[in-house]
Design a protein around this motif. Sequence first.
Motif, PDB file in Angstrom:
ATOM      1  N   PRO A 168       0.814  -1.222   0.000  1.00 13.45           N
ATOM      2  CA  PRO A 168       0.000   0.000   0.000  1.00 13.45           C
ATOM      3  C   PRO A 168       0.848   1.272   0.000  1.00 13.45           C
ATOM      4  CG  PRO A 168      -0.902  -1.593   1.536  1.00 13.45           C
ATOM      5  CD  PRO A 168       0.423  -2.133   1.082  1.00 13.45           C
ATOM      6  N   LEU A 169       0.444   2.233  -0.815  1.00 14.82           N
ATOM      7  CA  LEU A 169       1.169   3.494  -0.937  1.00 14.82           C
ATOM      8  C   LEU A 169       1.327   4.188   0.418  1.00 14.82           C
ATOM      9  CD1 LEU A 169       2.476   5.753  -2.574  1.00 14.82           C
ATOM     10  CD2 LEU A 169       0.179   6.606  -3.088  1.00 14.82           C
ATOM     11  N   ALA A 170       0.274   4.208   1.204  1.00 11.78           N
ATOM     12  CA  ALA A 170       0.353   4.859   2.521  1.00 11.78           C
ATOM     13  C   ALA A 170       1.433   4.202   3.381  1.00 11.78           C
ATOM     14  CB  ALA A 170      -0.996   4.797   3.229  1.00 11.78           C
ATOM     15  N   ASN A 171       1.576   2.898   3.279  1.00 10.41           N
ATOM     16  CA  ASN A 171       2.605   2.191   4.046  1.00 10.41           C
ATOM     17  C   ASN A 171       3.993   2.589   3.559  1.00 10.41           C
ATOM     18  OD1 ASN A 171       0.225   0.955   4.840  1.00 10.41           O
ATOM     19  ND2 ASN A 171       1.137  -1.082   4.941  1.00 10.41           N
ATOM     20  N   ILE A 172       4.182   2.616   2.239  1.00  3.99           N
ATOM     21  CA  ILE A 172       5.482   3.019   1.676  1.00  3.99           C
ATOM     22  C   ILE A 172       5.862   4.391   2.213  1.00  3.99           C
ATOM     23  CG2 ILE A 172       6.716   3.669  -0.452  1.00  3.99           C
ATOM     24  CD1 ILE A 172       6.308   0.659  -0.174  1.00  3.99           C
ATOM     25  N   ARG A 173       4.922   5.318   2.187  1.00  2.57           N
ATOM     26  CA  ARG A 173       5.196   6.676   2.677  1.00  2.57           C
ATOM     27  C   ARG A 173       5.614   6.657   4.147  1.00  2.57           C
ATOM     28  NH1 ARG A 173       0.022   9.393  -0.324  1.00  2.57           N
ATOM     29  NH2 ARG A 173       1.087   9.780  -2.313  1.00  2.57           N
ATOM     30  N   GLN A 174       4.888   5.917   4.976  1.00  2.78           N
ATOM     31  CA  GLN A 174       5.197   5.854   6.404  1.00  2.78           C
ATOM     32  C   GLN A 174       6.551   5.199   6.664  1.00  2.78           C
ATOM     33  OE1 GLN A 174       3.205   7.290   8.922  1.00  2.78           O
ATOM     34  NE2 GLN A 174       2.335   8.165   7.069  1.00  2.78           N
ATOM     35  N   TYR A 175       6.859   4.159   5.899  1.00  5.30           N
ATOM     36  CA  TYR A 175       8.152   3.491   6.057  1.00  5.30           C
ATOM     37  C   TYR A 175       9.289   4.427   5.670  1.00  5.30           C
ATOM     38  CZ  TYR A 175       5.297  -0.826   5.948  1.00  5.30           C
ATOM     39  OH  TYR A 175       4.366  -1.798   6.167  1.00  5.30           O
ATOM     40  N   GLU A 176       9.133   5.129   4.550  1.00  6.54           N
ATOM     41  CA  GLU A 176      10.219   5.967   4.045  1.00  6.54           C
ATOM     42  C   GLU A 176      10.537   7.145   4.955  1.00  6.54           C
ATOM     43  OE1 GLU A 176      10.253   7.089  -0.046  1.00  6.54           O
ATOM     44  OE2 GLU A 176      10.054   5.022  -0.740  1.00  6.54           O
ATOM     45  N   ILE A 177       9.549   7.680   5.636  1.00  8.67           N
ATOM     46  CA  ILE A 177       9.828   8.800   6.542  1.00  8.67           C
ATOM     47  C   ILE A 177      10.233   8.319   7.929  1.00  8.67           C
ATOM     48  CG2 ILE A 177       8.367  10.428   5.293  1.00  8.67           C
ATOM     49  CD1 ILE A 177       6.295  10.131   7.561  1.00  8.67           C
ATOM     50  N   GLY A 178      10.254   7.004   8.118  1.00  8.03           N
ATOM     51  CA  GLY A 178      10.698   6.445   9.390  1.00  8.03           C
ATOM     52  C   GLY A 178       9.657   6.487  10.486  1.00  8.03           C
ATOM     53  N   ARG A 179       8.401   6.704  10.132  1.00  3.44           N
ATOM     54  CA  ARG A 179       7.357   6.734  11.152  1.00  3.44           C
ATOM     55  C   ARG A 179       7.030   5.334  11.650  1.00  3.44           C
ATOM     56  NH1 ARG A 179       3.173  10.571   9.638  1.00  3.44           N
ATOM     57  NH2 ARG A 179       4.548  12.013  10.692  1.00  3.44           N
ATOM     58  N   HIS A 180       7.071   4.370  10.727  1.00  2.35           N
ATOM     59  CA  HIS A 180       6.769   2.982  11.094  1.00  2.35           C
ATOM     60  C   HIS A 180       7.814   2.057  10.497  1.00  2.35           C
ATOM     61  CE1 HIS A 180       2.896   4.067  12.708  1.00  2.35           C
ATOM     62  NE2 HIS A 180       2.594   4.683  11.588  1.00  2.35           N
ATOM     63  N   MET A 181       8.060   0.965  11.197  1.00  5.42           N
ATOM     64  CA  MET A 181       8.941  -0.088  10.696  1.00  5.42           C
ATOM     65  C   MET A 181       8.057  -1.122  10.019  1.00  5.42           C
ATOM     66  SD  MET A 181      11.934  -1.450  10.351  1.00  5.42           S
ATOM     67  CE  MET A 181      13.225  -1.098  11.517  1.00  5.42           C
ATOM     68  N   PRO A 182       8.413  -1.535   8.802  1.00  2.00           N
ATOM     69  CA  PRO A 182       7.622  -2.593   8.172  1.00  2.00           C
ATOM     70  C   PRO A 182       7.684  -3.870   9.008  1.00  2.00           C
ATOM     71  CG  PRO A 182       9.258  -1.700   6.637  1.00  2.00           C
ATOM     72  CD  PRO A 182       9.527  -1.113   7.970  1.00  2.00           C
ATOM     73  N   PRO A 183       6.600  -4.652   8.993  1.00  2.00           N
ATOM     74  CA  PRO A 183       6.651  -5.927   9.711  1.00  2.00           C
ATOM     75  C   PRO A 183       7.703  -6.848   9.091  1.00  2.00           C
ATOM     76  CG  PRO A 183       4.547  -5.660   8.555  1.00  2.00           C
ATOM     77  CD  PRO A 183       5.327  -4.403   8.357  1.00  2.00           C
ATOM     78  N   PRO A 184       8.125  -7.872   9.828  1.00  4.30           N
ATOM     79  CA  PRO A 184       9.186  -8.764   9.332  1.00  4.30           C
ATOM     80  C   PRO A 184       8.906  -9.347   7.945  1.00  4.30           C
ATOM     81  CG  PRO A 184       8.820  -9.173  11.649  1.00  4.30           C
ATOM     82  CD  PRO A 184       7.749  -8.207  11.210  1.00  4.30           C
ATOM     83  N   ALA A 185       7.674  -9.738   7.652  1.00  9.21           N
ATOM     84  CA  ALA A 185       7.370 -10.312   6.336  1.00  9.21           C
ATOM     85  C   ALA A 185       7.597  -9.296   5.214  1.00  9.21           C
ATOM     86  CB  ALA A 185       5.934 -10.828   6.296  1.00  9.21           C
ATOM     87  N   VAL A 186       7.252  -8.044   5.458  1.00  7.57           N
ATOM     88  CA  VAL A 186       7.465  -6.998   4.445  1.00  7.57           C
ATOM     89  C   VAL A 186       8.949  -6.716   4.287  1.00  7.57           C
ATOM     90  CG1 VAL A 186       6.997  -4.591   3.823  1.00  7.57           C
ATOM     91  CG2 VAL A 186       5.174  -6.004   4.799  1.00  7.57           C
ATOM     92  N   ARG A 187       9.685  -6.724   5.390  1.00 11.48           N
ATOM     93  CA  ARG A 187      11.137  -6.523   5.294  1.00 11.48           C
ATOM     94  C   ARG A 187      11.779  -7.634   4.466  1.00 11.48           C
ATOM     95  NH1 ARG A 187      10.636  -5.063  11.020  1.00 11.48           N
ATOM     96  NH2 ARG A 187      11.703  -6.972  11.607  1.00 11.48           N
ATOM     97  N   ALA A 188      11.324  -8.867   4.663  1.00 11.03           N
ATOM     98  CA  ALA A 188      11.846  -9.988   3.872  1.00 11.03           C
ATOM     99  C   ALA A 188      11.477  -9.816   2.401  1.00 11.03           C
ATOM    100  CB  ALA A 188      11.297 -11.309   4.407  1.00 11.03           C
TER     101      ALA A 188
END
Length: 94
Positions: free
Chosen positions: A56-76
Amino acid sequence: MNKETTIAIPADPNDPEDRDVSVAALERANMGRFIRVLRYDLGLTQDEFAKIYGIPLANIRQYEIGRHMPPPAVRAYLKVIRAEPDVVRRVMAG
């Protein structure tokens, strides 16, 4: 060790606007940079990356600004995209 309260970079005492940076915040920032560099290397906008790889685009945005860490499955999944972007793109398109 609590990563949210353990300080990785202490605030500059001579800068009244500076703040401590926690270990967790530093990890989120590094992950955000990883995703941003991956996107840049692939020549994609956030929107294009989200659509092609199904994040999801909203997730990409949050991850890139460092607001949230992606869950382990997304990191993999991001590591798989880094290793084989064309293969993942074909699988996701298919």
